[in-house]
Design a protein around this motif. Structure first.
Motif, short mmCIF file in Angstrom:
data_model
loop_
_atom_site.label_atom_id
_atom_site.label_comp_id
_atom_site.label_asym_id
_atom_site.label_seq_id
_atom_site.Cartn_x
_atom_site.Cartn_y
_atom_site.Cartn_z
N PRO A 37 0.42 -0.97 0.01
CA PRO A 37 -0.27 -0.41 -0.04
C PRO A 37 0.86 0.66 -0.33
N SER A 38 0.26 2.45 -0.64
CA SER A 38 0.96 3.09 -0.42
C SER A 38 1.00 4.77 1.06
N TRP A 45 -6.04 5.70 5.41
CA TRP A 45 -7.05 4.23 6.15
C TRP A 45 -6.56 4.74 7.35
N PHE A 46 -5.63 5.08 7.88
CA PHE A 46 -5.22 4.91 9.15
C PHE A 46 -6.50 5.95 9.47
N ALA A 47 -6.58 7.23 8.92
CA ALA A 47 -7.67 8.14 9.69
C ALA A 47 -9.35 8.13 9.59
N LYS A 48 -9.81 7.06 8.89
CA LYS A 48 -10.48 6.75 8.62
C LYS A 48 -11.08 5.71 10.16
N GLN A 81 6.57 6.63 10.41
CA GLN A 81 6.44 5.87 10.89
C GLN A 81 5.00 5.40 9.29
N LEU A 82 5.10 6.38 8.91
CA LEU A 82 4.17 6.14 7.91
C LEU A 82 4.91 5.61 6.39
N VAL A 92 3.13 -3.98 7.45
CA VAL A 92 1.82 -3.88 7.40
C VAL A 92 1.30 -5.44 8.13
N LYS A 93 -0.18 -4.96 9.24
CA LYS A 93 -0.64 -6.11 9.60
C LYS A 93 -1.50 -6.13 8.83
#
Length: 117
Positions: A37-38, A45-48, A81-82, A92-93
């Motif tokens: 993933p970019s 995704w993190f924000a949502k 981290q991103l 990535v998990k």
């Protein structure tokens, strides 16, 4: 249609895939190792998700352990981290399921049941 980010050799990912199929959830699979993933995807995704960013790291993975991230992550900024997550899909998990505004990280059947059925 949901986007399903997984690693085919991962047992948990295989269980999640079977669950999706058994529950007639249409999905588009993406192998995290082949197509990471970019940074923008991960940030969205993190924000949502409402989850802490640490939940997006595969903490049981070899690369996570080799890099000593357990000790390094607390001192890193969110941007660092991103960037790190975006550098290698194996950090990535998995699996990650993106269905509209729903972001599921890891496979817990009860959570998926509650959010998707």
């Amino acid at each position: 249609m949901a986007d399903f980010f997984w690693y085919p050799r991962c047992g948990t990912c295989q269980k999640a895939k079977k669950w999706l199929e058994a529950n007639n959830v249409e999905y588009n699979p993406t192998d995290l190792k082949e197509s990471k993933p970019s940074r923008d995807q991960l940030a969205a995704w993190f924000a949502k998700s409402g989850l802490p960013l640490k939940k997006f790291f595969n903490t049981s993975g070899l690369l996570y352990k080799e890099l000593g991230l357990k000790d390094k992550l607390p001192g890193m900024s969110q941007d660092e981290q991103l960037d790190l997550l975006a550098s290698d899909g194996m950090l990535v998990k998995r699996p990650i399921l993106v269905a509209g505004d729903t972001i599921l990280v890891g496979f817990k059947e009860a959570d998926w049941e509650a959010k998707l059925t």
